[in-house]
Design a protein around this motif. Structure first.
Motif, mmCIF file in Angstrom:
data_model
loop_
_atom_site.group_PDB
_atom_site.id
_atom_site.type_symbol
_atom_site.label_atom_id
_atom_site.label_comp_id
_atom_site.label_asym_id
_atom_site.label_seq_id
_atom_site.Cartn_x
_atom_site.Cartn_y
_atom_site.Cartn_z
ATOM 1 N N ALA A 298 -13.306 2.697 4.086
ATOM 2 C CA ALA A 298 -12.839 1.745 3.072
ATOM 3 C C ALA A 298 -11.501 1.191 3.566
ATOM 4 O O ALA A 298 -10.442 1.581 3.074
ATOM 5 C CB ALA A 298 -12.691 2.433 1.721
ATOM 6 N N PRO A 299 -11.541 0.290 4.556
ATOM 7 C CA PRO A 299 -10.295 -0.184 5.168
ATOM 8 C C PRO A 299 -9.365 -0.860 4.167
ATOM 9 O O PRO A 299 -9.806 -1.480 3.194
ATOM 10 C CB PRO A 299 -10.769 -1.192 6.217
ATOM 11 N N LEU A 300 -8.077 -0.732 4.445
ATOM 12 C CA LEU A 300 -7.066 -1.480 3.721
ATOM 13 C C LEU A 300 -7.185 -2.936 4.164
ATOM 14 O O LEU A 300 -7.503 -3.200 5.319
ATOM 15 C CB LEU A 300 -5.676 -0.920 4.036
ATOM 16 N N ARG A 301 -6.924 -3.863 3.275
ATOM 17 C CA ARG A 301 -7.174 -5.279 3.587
ATOM 18 C C ARG A 301 -5.892 -6.091 3.633
ATOM 19 O O ARG A 301 -4.939 -5.809 2.918
ATOM 20 C CB ARG A 301 -8.124 -5.872 2.571
ATOM 21 N N LEU B 99 0.751 5.223 1.271
ATOM 22 C CA LEU B 99 0.052 6.255 2.037
ATOM 23 C C LEU B 99 0.835 7.551 1.916
ATOM 24 O O LEU B 99 1.957 7.655 2.423
ATOM 25 C CB LEU B 99 -0.082 5.860 3.510
ATOM 26 N N ASN C 3 -3.647 10.017 1.287
ATOM 27 C CA ASN C 3 -4.075 9.877 -0.114
ATOM 28 C C ASN C 3 -5.244 10.794 -0.470
ATOM 29 O O ASN C 3 -6.170 10.402 -1.182
ATOM 30 C CB ASN C 3 -4.397 8.423 -0.442
ATOM 31 N N TYR D 125 0.853 -1.188 0.000
ATOM 32 C CA TYR D 125 0.000 0.000 0.000
ATOM 33 C C TYR D 125 0.888 1.237 0.000
ATOM 34 O O TYR D 125 2.016 1.191 0.484
ATOM 35 C CB TYR D 125 -0.907 0.029 1.234
ATOM 36 N N TYR E 132 -9.849 5.865 5.105
ATOM 37 C CA TYR E 132 -9.692 4.420 5.292
ATOM 38 C C TYR E 132 -10.442 3.907 6.517
ATOM 39 O O TYR E 132 -10.372 2.726 6.821
ATOM 40 C CB TYR E 132 -8.206 4.042 5.318
ATOM 41 N N ASP E 133 -11.195 4.776 7.185
ATOM 42 C CA ASP E 133 -12.154 4.318 8.192
ATOM 43 C C ASP E 133 -13.337 3.662 7.481
ATOM 44 O O ASP E 133 -13.922 2.709 7.980
ATOM 45 C CB ASP E 133 -12.706 5.491 9.011
ATOM 46 N N GLY F 289 -6.759 5.648 9.728
ATOM 47 C CA GLY F 289 -7.591 4.721 8.969
ATOM 48 C C GLY F 289 -7.528 3.360 9.626
ATOM 49 O O GLY F 289 -7.111 3.234 10.777
#
Length: 165
Positions: free
Chosen positions: A68-71, A29, A59, A27, A65-66, A158
């Motif tokens: 649309a969280p990173l996975r 950031l 970004n 990712y 990212y709260d 996030g």
């Protein structure tokens, strides 16, 4: 120049170090300051000159990212490239609950996965970049924040959503 950067005219250039091992996920950031108001307007320019942003963001979006969280999955190696775009603030990138086992900053390793110990933060001054790697130990939600808490509370935060495969 500060007006250009404060209005989002920045980005990230990633230069892999030689022989960089593959990560399971990567990712990027890019942390920047948020100045509301008419771009170039007197009120916005005054805030920029005083170093008083309305918020901070990853970004281009505060708290994005709260929603649309990173996975990731438990056990995966995750590499987080980071840039402190500023124009005046740096960052202390931190993931709550999962220490970094690799830290690379401004072209040099500070810590490698096979070194003893770990790191809590990747600290970057304005315009600096690097990456940190970690392995999430178990499923869950892991906050990612700028550990400069004022900046985290004003948008530079996030979540990582770590789910079983």
């Amino acid at each position: 120049m500060t007006q250009h950067i404060a209005n989002g005219m920045y980005g990230a250039v990633i230069i892999d170090p030689p022989k960089l091992p593959t990560a399971d996920r990567e990712y990027v950031l890019v942390q920047g300051e948020l100045y509301l108001g008419e771009p170039g307007g007197d009120a916005q320019v005054a805030k920029i000159r005083e170093g008083e942003p309305d918020g901070w963001m990853f970004n281009g979006t505060a708290s994005g990212y709260d929603h649309a969280p990173l996975r990731a999955e438990p056990g995966e190696r995750v590499r987080i490239w980071a840039v402190a775009a500023g124009p005046s603030s740096g960052t202390a990138l931190h993931v709550v609950g999962a220490p970094f086992d690799t830290v690379y900053k401004e072209g040099a390793y500070l810590l490698r996965a096979d070194d003893p110990g770990g790191a809590q933060a990747l600290d970057l001054a304005p315009a600096q970049g690097g990456f940190a790697e970690l392995v999430f130990p178990e499923p869950g939600m892991y906050p990612v924040v700028d550990h400069t808490m004022r900046q985290a509370e004003a948008g530079a935060h996030g979540l990582f959503q770590v789910s079983a495969p």
